[in-house]
Design a protein around this motif. Structure first.
Motif, PDB file in Angstrom:
ATOM      1  N   HIS A 127    -108.894   0.343 -45.387  1.00 32.62           N
ATOM      2  CA  HIS A 127    -109.298   1.115 -44.226  1.00 32.62           C
ATOM      3  C   HIS A 127    -108.227   2.150 -43.916  1.00 32.62           C
ATOM      4  CE1 HIS A 127    -107.454  -2.756 -43.031  1.00 32.62           C
ATOM      5  NE2 HIS A 127    -106.659  -1.956 -42.361  1.00 32.62           N
ATOM      6  N   ASP A 128    -108.632   3.173 -43.180  1.00 33.19           N
ATOM      7  CA  ASP A 128    -107.693   4.214 -42.785  1.00 33.19           C
ATOM      8  C   ASP A 128    -107.111   3.867 -41.432  1.00 33.19           C
ATOM      9  OD1 ASP A 128    -108.307   5.645 -45.045  1.00 33.19           O
ATOM     10  OD2 ASP A 128    -109.923   6.749 -44.057  1.00 33.19           O
ATOM     11  N   HIS A 129    -105.816   4.020 -41.312  1.00 38.84           N
ATOM     12  CA  HIS A 129    -105.184   3.731 -40.031  1.00 38.84           C
ATOM     13  C   HIS A 129    -103.798   4.339 -40.019  1.00 38.84           C
ATOM     14  CE1 HIS A 129    -102.774   0.676 -42.108  1.00 38.84           C
ATOM     15  NE2 HIS A 129    -103.903   0.266 -42.647  1.00 38.84           N
ATOM     16  N   THR A 130    -103.238   4.484 -38.833  1.00 37.04           N
ATOM     17  CA  THR A 130    -101.861   4.925 -38.742  1.00 37.04           C
ATOM     18  C   THR A 130    -100.968   3.761 -39.142  1.00 37.04           C
ATOM     19  OG1 THR A 130    -101.855   4.303 -36.408  1.00 37.04           O
ATOM     20  CG2 THR A 130    -102.362   6.584 -36.945  1.00 37.04           C
ATOM     21  N   GLU A 131     -99.824   4.067 -39.704  1.00 35.44           N
ATOM     22  CA  GLU A 131     -98.961   3.009 -40.195  1.00 35.44           C
ATOM     23  C   GLU A 131     -97.510   3.317 -39.852  1.00 35.44           C
ATOM     24  OE1 GLU A 131     -98.501   0.048 -40.540  1.00 35.44           O
ATOM     25  OE2 GLU A 131     -99.611  -0.402 -42.359  1.00 35.44           O
ATOM     26  N   SER A 132     -96.732   2.286 -39.702  1.00 26.78           N
ATOM     27  CA  SER A 132     -95.318   2.420 -39.432  1.00 26.78           C
ATOM     28  C   SER A 132     -94.553   1.694 -40.518  1.00 26.78           C
ATOM     29  CB  SER A 132     -94.991   1.816 -38.057  1.00 26.78           C
ATOM     30  OG  SER A 132     -93.592   1.804 -37.841  1.00 26.78           O
ATOM     31  N   THR A 133     -93.406   2.201 -40.875  1.00 26.19           N
ATOM     32  CA  THR A 133     -92.608   1.569 -41.920  1.00 26.19           C
ATOM     33  C   THR A 133     -91.269   1.051 -41.416  1.00 26.19           C
ATOM     34  OG1 THR A 133     -91.650   3.710 -42.541  1.00 26.19           O
ATOM     35  CG2 THR A 133     -93.643   3.023 -43.708  1.00 26.19           C
ATOM     36  N   ILE A 134     -90.974   1.205 -40.140  1.00 30.45           N
ATOM     37  CA  ILE A 134     -89.670   0.817 -39.630  1.00 30.45           C
ATOM     38  C   ILE A 134     -89.606  -0.688 -39.377  1.00 30.45           C
ATOM     39  CG2 ILE A 134     -90.194   1.171 -37.173  1.00 30.45           C
ATOM     40  CD1 ILE A 134     -87.334   2.390 -36.947  1.00 30.45           C
ATOM     41  N   THR A 135     -88.521  -1.310 -39.802  1.00 33.13           N
ATOM     42  CA  THR A 135     -88.325  -2.737 -39.596  1.00 33.13           C
ATOM     43  C   THR A 135     -87.583  -2.979 -38.292  1.00 33.13           C
ATOM     44  OG1 THR A 135     -86.309  -2.625 -40.941  1.00 33.13           O
ATOM     45  CG2 THR A 135     -88.355  -3.274 -42.060  1.00 33.13           C
ATOM     46  N   TYR A 136     -87.632  -4.226 -37.839  1.00 28.96           N
ATOM     47  CA  TYR A 136     -87.016  -4.572 -36.554  1.00 28.96           C
ATOM     48  C   TYR A 136     -85.545  -4.185 -36.511  1.00 28.96           C
ATOM     49  CZ  TYR A 136     -84.908  -7.547 -32.955  1.00 28.96           C
ATOM     50  OH  TYR A 136     -84.171  -8.014 -31.895  1.00 28.96           O
ATOM     51  N   ASP A 137     -84.804  -4.476 -37.580  1.00 29.10           N
ATOM     52  CA  ASP A 137     -83.363  -4.222 -37.567  1.00 29.10           C
ATOM     53  C   ASP A 137     -83.023  -2.739 -37.593  1.00 29.10           C
ATOM     54  OD1 ASP A 137     -84.460  -4.333 -40.206  1.00 29.10           O
ATOM     55  OD2 ASP A 137     -82.435  -4.241 -41.009  1.00 29.10           O
ATOM     56  N   LYS A 138     -84.006  -1.874 -37.924  1.00 25.25           N
ATOM     57  CA  LYS A 138     -83.757  -0.436 -37.965  1.00 25.25           C
ATOM     58  C   LYS A 138     -84.196   0.284 -36.692  1.00 25.25           C
ATOM     59  CE  LYS A 138     -82.199  -0.445 -42.218  1.00 25.25           C
ATOM     60  NZ  LYS A 138     -80.780  -0.151 -42.516  1.00 25.25           N
ATOM     61  N   LEU A 139     -84.768  -0.443 -35.753  1.00 27.65           N
ATOM     62  CA  LEU A 139     -85.223   0.188 -34.518  1.00 27.65           C
ATOM     63  C   LEU A 139     -84.042   0.771 -33.748  1.00 27.65           C
ATOM     64  CD1 LEU A 139     -87.780  -2.438 -33.145  1.00 27.65           C
ATOM     65  CD2 LEU A 139     -88.333  -0.165 -34.013  1.00 27.65           C
ATOM     66  N   PRO A 140     -84.212   1.937 -33.119  1.00 33.27           N
ATOM     67  CA  PRO A 140     -83.155   2.463 -32.247  1.00 33.27           C
ATOM     68  C   PRO A 140     -82.971   1.547 -31.047  1.00 33.27           C
ATOM     69  CG  PRO A 140     -85.150   3.750 -32.031  1.00 33.27           C
ATOM     70  CD  PRO A 140     -85.375   2.824 -33.182  1.00 33.27           C
ATOM     71  N   ALA A 141     -81.828   1.648 -30.417  1.00 34.39           N
ATOM     72  CA  ALA A 141     -81.446   0.709 -29.358  1.00 34.39           C
ATOM     73  C   ALA A 141     -82.484   0.618 -28.242  1.00 34.39           C
ATOM     74  CB  ALA A 141     -80.090   1.098 -28.790  1.00 34.39           C
ATOM     75  N   ALA A 142     -83.001   1.771 -27.796  1.00 38.52           N
ATOM     76  CA  ALA A 142     -83.937   1.755 -26.664  1.00 38.52           C
ATOM     77  C   ALA A 142     -85.233   1.031 -27.029  1.00 38.52           C
ATOM     78  CB  ALA A 142     -84.246   3.183 -26.227  1.00 38.52           C
ATOM     79  N   THR A 143     -85.755   1.291 -28.239  1.00 34.55           N
ATOM     80  CA  THR A 143     -86.992   0.640 -28.665  1.00 34.55           C
ATOM     81  C   THR A 143     -86.757  -0.843 -28.905  1.00 34.55           C
ATOM     82  OG1 THR A 143     -87.536   2.711 -29.777  1.00 34.55           O
ATOM     83  CG2 THR A 143     -88.932   0.811 -30.250  1.00 34.55           C
ATOM     84  N   LYS A 144     -85.647  -1.178 -29.535  1.00 31.40           N
ATOM     85  CA  LYS A 144     -85.345  -2.586 -29.821  1.00 31.40           C
ATOM     86  C   LYS A 144     -85.193  -3.374 -28.525  1.00 31.40           C
ATOM     87  CE  LYS A 144     -82.805  -3.806 -33.325  1.00 31.40           C
ATOM     88  NZ  LYS A 144     -81.644  -4.063 -34.230  1.00 31.40           N
ATOM     89  N   ALA A 145     -84.603  -2.754 -27.506  1.00 32.38           N
ATOM     90  CA  ALA A 145     -84.437  -3.447 -26.217  1.00 32.38           C
ATOM     91  C   ALA A 145     -85.794  -3.820 -25.626  1.00 32.38           C
ATOM     92  CB  ALA A 145     -83.660  -2.563 -25.246  1.00 32.38           C
ATOM     93  N   GLU A 146     -86.788  -2.928 -25.769  1.00 36.65           N
ATOM     94  CA  GLU A 146     -88.134  -3.240 -25.272  1.00 36.65           C
ATOM     95  C   GLU A 146     -88.785  -4.347 -26.102  1.00 36.65           C
ATOM     96  OE1 GLU A 146     -89.258   1.199 -23.512  1.00 36.65           O
ATOM     97  OE2 GLU A 146     -89.954   0.592 -25.499  1.00 36.65           O
ATOM     98  N   VAL A 147     -88.654  -4.241 -27.430  1.00 37.36           N
ATOM     99  CA  VAL A 147     -89.215  -5.283 -28.292  1.00 37.36           C
ATOM    100  C   VAL A 147     -88.563  -6.629 -27.975  1.00 37.36           C
ATOM    101  CG1 VAL A 147     -89.421  -6.083 -30.682  1.00 37.36           C
ATOM    102  CG2 VAL A 147     -89.855  -3.687 -30.125  1.00 37.36           C
ATOM    103  N   ASP A 148     -87.267  -6.610 -27.708  1.00 36.21           N
ATOM    104  CA  ASP A 148     -86.563  -7.857 -27.386  1.00 36.21           C
ATOM    105  C   ASP A 148     -87.097  -8.500 -26.102  1.00 36.21           C
ATOM    106  OD1 ASP A 148     -84.974  -7.780 -29.624  1.00 36.21           O
ATOM    107  OD2 ASP A 148     -83.259  -6.852 -28.625  1.00 36.21           O
ATOM    108  N   GLN A 149     -87.529  -7.673 -25.162  1.00 32.09           N
ATOM    109  CA  GLN A 149     -88.139  -8.230 -23.947  1.00 32.09           C
ATOM    110  C   GLN A 149     -89.422  -8.984 -24.286  1.00 32.09           C
ATOM    111  OE1 GLN A 149     -88.453  -5.597 -20.422  1.00 32.09           O
ATOM    112  NE2 GLN A 149     -87.199  -4.125 -21.549  1.00 32.09           N
ATOM    113  N   VAL A 150     -90.221  -8.397 -25.186  1.00 30.37           N
ATOM    114  CA  VAL A 150     -91.461  -9.050 -25.601  1.00 30.37           C
ATOM    115  C   VAL A 150     -91.150 -10.330 -26.368  1.00 30.37           C
ATOM    116  CG1 VAL A 150     -93.618  -8.761 -26.854  1.00 30.37           C
ATOM    117  CG2 VAL A 150     -92.573  -6.796 -25.713  1.00 30.37           C
ATOM    118  N   ILE A 151     -90.149 -10.274 -27.241  1.00 32.94           N
ATOM    119  CA  ILE A 151     -89.754 -11.455 -28.012  1.00 32.94           C
ATOM    120  C   ILE A 151     -89.338 -12.587 -27.089  1.00 32.94           C
ATOM    121  CG2 ILE A 151     -87.966 -12.349 -29.570  1.00 32.94           C
ATOM    122  CD1 ILE A 151     -88.033  -9.652 -31.005  1.00 32.94           C
TER     123      ILE A 151
END
Length: 340
Positions: free
Chosen positions: A154-178
């Motif tokens: 199927h066609d879809h948007t895709e991301s290739t960035i892994t958790y450890d490569k996330l910039p600090a601001a994005t990782k901080a938000e993901v960490d809240q969800v975790i």
């Protein structure tokens, strides 16, 4: 941010025409000032990060495409300053401009072509979804229908960035969800005991989708800490938590930066009252709508729903891109073309 990129691009084109047709000191000073602004914005985005009000907050990784742009901009600044300091050069430039323009154009074309065909650029999406498909961006792709073992079809948007490569601001938000969800329901049985249920089955690449009996609406606004769906790695009660999913009516701002990849499916196939397949044309995995109905299934439209996966399960977070559509550890899930 999109308007800022457009304005910068049109300024560069206007400047190029101006210095070819009627080079003046005013245009040279404008070029120096503007390109210093562009360079400062780029350096900020790659170090401390742009502010959130730009719509493109967070830090970015430097890639070959933007580094090449920076090289060109530095060359413009250096060249303009040289012309301003040595006025006689500016007079000689007027007669030499056409020849220089041809030489520069060839160099720019060669350098740009080399960057555009490089793997890092091919894998880089920067739309409103590089790695935040509000745009992408983002990169839309379809898997080879001849290879069902490695395709979702199927066609879809895709991301290739892994958790450890996330910039600090994005990782901080993901960490809240975790912190809230990664260990809340270790198994499907734990989620079921708290009112979540699976309306389908564990599907190829995306697992079993558990929704809450309290209510489910794709029209709900994006709420980072309250996902609509929990993802488990199998059909049974012992299935392990793999991640979660958000479902909204329109692509939201989502997480900081442009790393989360949103996607949609035109419809789903229900067989026996349960979701048995996404419905996509020419897929090596999913049924088309006609194939669904031929099997006695019912087609339910989904085109108004936008979805995004977040793979934060303890055994899944470091084994695939954090916002990926498919998780490679879940390819043993139900594949209607493969499993009948």
């Amino acid at each position: 941010m999109g308007l800022a990129f457009a304005a910068a691009g049109w300024f560069q084109i206007g400047f190029a025409l101006a210095v070819l047709v009627a080079p003046t000191r005013v245009w040279l000073w404008l070029a120096v000032a503007a390109n210093l602004v562009f360079l400062t914005a780029w350096a900020t985005s790659r170090t401390v990060g742009l502010p959130d009000w730009t719509g493109d907050g967070g830090t970015r990784q430097a890639r070959s495409a933007d580094i090449l742009c920076v090289v060109f901009e530095v060359a413009i600044v250096v060249g303009a300053v040289a012309l301003l300091v040595e006025s006689r050069v500016l007079e000689r430039w007027k007669s030499a401009a056409p020849a220089v323009a041809v030489a520069v154009a060839v160099g720019v074309l060669a350098g740009t072509t080399a960057v555009l065909v490089s793997p890092s650029t091919a894998n880089h999406a920067h739309a409103s979804g590089d790695e935040h498909a509000h745009p992408t961006t983002a990169t839309a792709h379809g898997h080879d229908a001849s290879d069902p073992s490695a395709a979702t079809g199927h066609d879809h948007t895709e991301s290739t960035i892994t958790y450890d490569k996330l910039p600090a601001a994005t990782k901080a938000e993901v960490d809240q969800v975790i912190a809230l969800w990664a260990n809340k329901y270790p198994t499907a049985a734990d989620a079921a005991s708290d009112g979540w249920f699976n309306p389908g089955r564990s599907l190829y690449g995306i697992g079993a989708h558990y929704v809450s009996t309290v209510g489910f609406s794709g029209a709900a606004a994006f709420d980072m800490l309250n996902p609509n769906i929990l993802l488990f790695d199998g059909d049974g009660p012992d299935a392990k938590f793999a991640g979660l999913s958000y479902v909204v009516a329109d692509v939201p701002e989502g997480f900081t930066g442009d790393y989360d990849a949103w996607h949609s499916h035109p419809s789903a196939c229900f067989e026996g009252g349960r979701v048995s397949s996404l419905t996509e044309k020419n897929s090596a995995v999913w049924l088309s709508e006609s194939e669904c109905t031929a099997r006695g299934g019912k087609v339910r439209p989904l085109e108004n729903d936008q979805m995004m996966h977040l793979w934060i399960g303890p055994e899944y977070i470091n084994r695939a891109p954090i916002f990926a559509h498919d998780h490679p550890d879940l390819y043993d899930g139900y594949n209607p073309k493969r499993d009948g």
